[in-house]
Structure formats: C-alpha cells, structure tokens
Design an enzyme around this catalytic site. Structure first.
Site, PDB file in Angstrom:
ATOM      1  N   GLU A  45       4.234  32.362 -12.165  1.00 18.04           N
ATOM      2  CA  GLU A  45       3.877  32.674 -10.784  1.00 18.04           C
ATOM      3  C   GLU A  45       4.570  33.970 -10.356  1.00 18.04           C
ATOM      4  O   GLU A  45       5.504  34.433 -11.025  1.00 18.04           O
ATOM      5  CB  GLU A  45       4.318  31.522  -9.871  1.00 18.04           C
ATOM      6  CG  GLU A  45       3.693  30.177 -10.209  1.00 18.04           C
ATOM      7  CD  GLU A  45       2.217  30.055  -9.813  1.00 18.04           C
ATOM      8  OE1 GLU A  45       1.578  31.092  -9.528  1.00 18.04           O
ATOM      9  OE2 GLU A  45       1.708  28.925  -9.799  1.00 18.04           O
TER      10      GLU A  45
ATOM     11  N   HIS B 231      -1.061  35.289 -11.120  1.00 15.78           N
ATOM     12  CA  HIS B 231      -0.293  34.626 -12.187  1.00 15.78           C
ATOM     13  C   HIS B 231      -1.047  34.678 -13.521  1.00 15.78           C
ATOM     14  O   HIS B 231      -2.277  34.798 -13.547  1.00 15.78           O
ATOM     15  CB  HIS B 231       0.108  33.195 -11.805  1.00 15.78           C
ATOM     16  CG  HIS B 231      -0.986  32.168 -11.808  1.00 15.78           C
ATOM     17  ND1 HIS B 231      -0.970  31.068 -10.979  1.00 15.78           N
ATOM     18  CD2 HIS B 231      -2.122  32.030 -12.535  1.00 15.78           C
ATOM     19  CE1 HIS B 231      -2.030  30.319 -11.212  1.00 15.78           C
ATOM     20  NE2 HIS B 231      -2.752  30.877 -12.140  1.00 15.78           N
TER      21      HIS B 231
ATOM     22  N   ASN C  44      -3.373  34.683  -7.206  1.00 18.84           N
ATOM     23  CA  ASN C  44      -2.100  35.326  -6.825  1.00 18.84           C
ATOM     24  C   ASN C  44      -1.542  36.207  -7.947  1.00 18.84           C
ATOM     25  O   ASN C  44      -0.396  36.641  -7.878  1.00 18.84           O
ATOM     26  CB  ASN C  44      -1.065  34.263  -6.418  1.00 18.84           C
ATOM     27  CG  ASN C  44      -0.679  33.338  -7.574  1.00 18.84           C
ATOM     28  OD1 ASN C  44      -1.181  33.487  -8.690  1.00 18.84           O
ATOM     29  ND2 ASN C  44       0.200  32.396  -7.303  1.00 18.84           N
TER      30      ASN C  44
ATOM     31  N   ASP D  31      -0.162  26.343 -21.483  1.00 14.25           N
ATOM     32  CA  ASP D  31       0.616  25.559 -20.519  1.00 14.25           C
ATOM     33  C   ASP D  31       0.138  24.121 -20.431  1.00 14.25           C
ATOM     34  O   ASP D  31      -0.913  23.768 -20.968  1.00 14.25           O
ATOM     35  CB  ASP D  31       0.586  26.230 -19.129  1.00 14.25           C
ATOM     36  CG  ASP D  31      -0.796  26.778 -18.750  1.00 14.25           C
ATOM     37  OD1 ASP D  31      -1.794  26.352 -19.355  1.00 14.25           O
ATOM     38  OD2 ASP D  31      -0.858  27.627 -17.848  1.00 14.25           O
TER      39      ASP D  31
HETATM   40  C1  F6R Z   1      -4.539  27.862 -17.422  1.00 14.53           C
HETATM   41  C2  F6R Z   1      -3.792  29.023 -16.960  1.00 14.53           C
HETATM   42  C3  F6R Z   1      -3.987  29.603 -15.602  1.00 14.53           C
HETATM   43  C4  F6R Z   1      -5.445  29.960 -15.318  1.00 14.53           C
HETATM   44  C5  F6R Z   1      -5.592  30.593 -13.933  1.00 14.53           C
HETATM   45  C6  F6R Z   1      -7.059  30.836 -13.586  1.00 14.53           C
HETATM   46  O1  F6R Z   1      -4.170  27.501 -18.731  1.00 14.53           O
HETATM   47  O2  F6R Z   1      -2.985  29.486 -17.692  1.00 14.53           O
HETATM   48  O3  F6R Z   1      -3.195  30.746 -15.459  1.00 14.53           O
HETATM   49  O4  F6R Z   1      -5.901  30.840 -16.294  1.00 14.53           O
HETATM   50  O5  F6R Z   1      -5.031  29.763 -12.967  1.00 14.53           O
HETATM   51  O6  F6R Z   1      -7.715  29.614 -13.482  1.00 14.53           O
HETATM   52  P1  F6R Z   1      -9.267  29.512 -13.283  1.00 14.53           P
HETATM   53  O7  F6R Z   1      -9.896  30.021 -14.539  1.00 14.53           O
HETATM   54  O8  F6R Z   1      -9.548  28.046 -13.079  1.00 14.53           O
HETATM   55  O9  F6R Z   1      -9.619  30.341 -12.106  1.00 14.53           O
END
Ligand code: F6R
Length: 247
Positions: A143, A138, A136, A67
């Site tokens: 989301e 995701h 959450n 992303d």
């Molecule tokens: C980032 C991504 C997000 C993160 C998720 C966890 O490329 O795809 O889904 O993997 O938000 O983020 P952290 O590791 O910062 O807790």
C-alpha cells in the site's frame, strides 16, 4: 518501460496472454508470478484457451502468487488460493507441487514469509511477474507508504483497498485487514514485469505510476526503475496519460 495500449479489455487480455505464451514456449520451465483480482481474469481465460486449443503446456512451469489474506482458510471462496484454483490452475496442466501461494493460515507468519522468499530463490527467481494496480497505486498488497525495498511480509490493507475488495464479501467487515504480500524489492527482482490495468477507474493510478515521480506513496511507480517492464493498458486505463504513449 514499454507502454502498450489496446483498444478493449479483451484485446488487452489476449495480447498479455500471447506474451506469456511466448515466454513459456521459449522457456518451458518458466517461473511465473501471478496476481489475483478482476484484471487478470480475461488473461487467465485466454491462457486456458491456449492450453486447450493450442497445446500450451504449463507442465514444467512454476508459479508464485503475489499475496494472500491472513486468516482465510484455503477453502474460503475469497481466499486467493481458491481464486487461483477456480480461475486458472484446475483448467491447465500445471504441477500442483510447483504452485506457490503464501499460506495465510500459517502458525508463524514471519517464518512463512521467510520461507516464501527462499522458495523463489530455490526455483531460480521469477522470470515474469504479472501485476495489477490498485486505485491507490498499490502493487500486490504494498500500500502507499510501503518501503520500495520491502520483502515478503505482513501488511495491513489500506482503507480504500478494504472498500474496493468489499465487493467480493457480504460486508466490508468480513474483508481481512491483513495479508501476506511479496515486497516491492521482491517484485523488482523479477526478470520481466507485466503491469496490467483496465478501465477508467485505474486511469489516475496509471498516470501517477508511469508519468509521476517515483515515490513510496505510489508503489507502482517503482516500475519506472525496472529494466524490463511492460505496462499493458486498455484505452480507458490509458485515458489520463499525457505523454507519448498513445500508440
Ligand atoms: C492481487 C493484487 C492486487 C490487485 C489490485 C488490482 O493479487 O496483488 O494488487 O492486482 O488490487 O485489483 P483488481 O484487478 O481487482 O482491480
């Protein structure tokens, strides 16, 4: 689905890096799906160490990031492009022409999403996809409520994600509210999926994803349907699991 629980974050990072190194050694032209965020930082440090000390080469590897924020130039310190350069790419021998990250500044975002999907196909599909998980539930920026069959597209960030990611910006107002993200259907086509989670803050999401029902309200729960999924946890992230995963 194989759930592996390691004692600490460092053990988890080392173990995950070892699994990736093993895949690259077996298939030097591996197509590797990458995530940003805090979770993979230890993993990337370990991959860099393996490159420097153990001769692990990324020269023939292709990478696809999950992303990118819309509206941040690549030079912005919080763009995922910048993150990947700083935390992995500039320290290894990956071919810059084999690095794919969605372009959040593309004039036609829909066309960019379509192009991204085509490049994944052109490169033979993703062999191993690394995933983090949001508090959450995701995965990537899919989301809660995202279609479980979705493809690469624009998504609006959930309020909780904006709050979670505000720690990287001066204020929550500066966090972009939209992103390009691989879809859940896109992610599920990877031949192997490694979902990595660390810390007590992820424990409830991990429990919902792997012990709860498969539901679009917990996008990560789709991993239960994957033929070759690994859930890699440290003790804290595994702390709410109640089933057989305490090995
Ligand atoms: C980032 C991504 C997000 C993160 C998720 C966890 O490329 O795809 O889904 O993997 O938000 O983020 P952290 O590791 O910062 O807790």
């Amino acid at each position: 689905m194989l759930v592996l629980i390691k004692e600490t974050y460092d053990d988890l990072s080392r173990h995950t890096a070892g699994m990736i190194a093993d895949r690259i050694r077996r298939k030097p032209d591996l197509v590797l799906g990458l995530a940003t965020g805090t979770t993979p930082l230890g993993l990337y440090r370990e991959l860099i160490r393996l490159h420097r000390n153990d001769g692990l080469s990324f020269a023939r590897v292709t990478t696809f990031n999950l992303d990118e924020y819309i509206g941040l130039p690549r030079t912005h310190p919080q763009s995922y492009y910048h993150f990947m350069q700083e935390n992995l790419f500039r320290h290894i021998d990956v071919d810059p022409t084999a690095i794919y990250i969605p372009d959040g500044m593309a004039p036609d975002i829909d066309a960019q999403c379509e192009w991204y999907e085509q490049q994944i196909v052109r490169r033979g599909g993703i062999d191993v996809q690394i995933l983090g998980i949001g508090a959450n539930g995701h995965i990537a920026f899919n989301e809660p409520g995202s279609s479980l069959g979705s493809r690469t597209r624009i998504k609006t960030l959930a309020d909780q994600t904006v709050k979670d990611n505000a720690r990287f910006f001066k204020t929550a107002d500066e966090v972009p509210k939209t992103a390009i993200t691989m879809g859940i259907g896109t992610i599920m086509e990877a031949r192997e999926v490694f979902l990595v989670a660390s810390g007590a803050g992820k424990a409830a999401a991990v429990k919902a994803a792997i012990e709860g029902p498969i539901t679009a309200m917990v996008p990560a729960s789709i991993i239960q349907m994957h033929r070759k999924a690994y859930v890699l946890l440290d003790r804290d992230a595994a702390s709410q699991l109640t089933h057989t995963f305490r090995g």
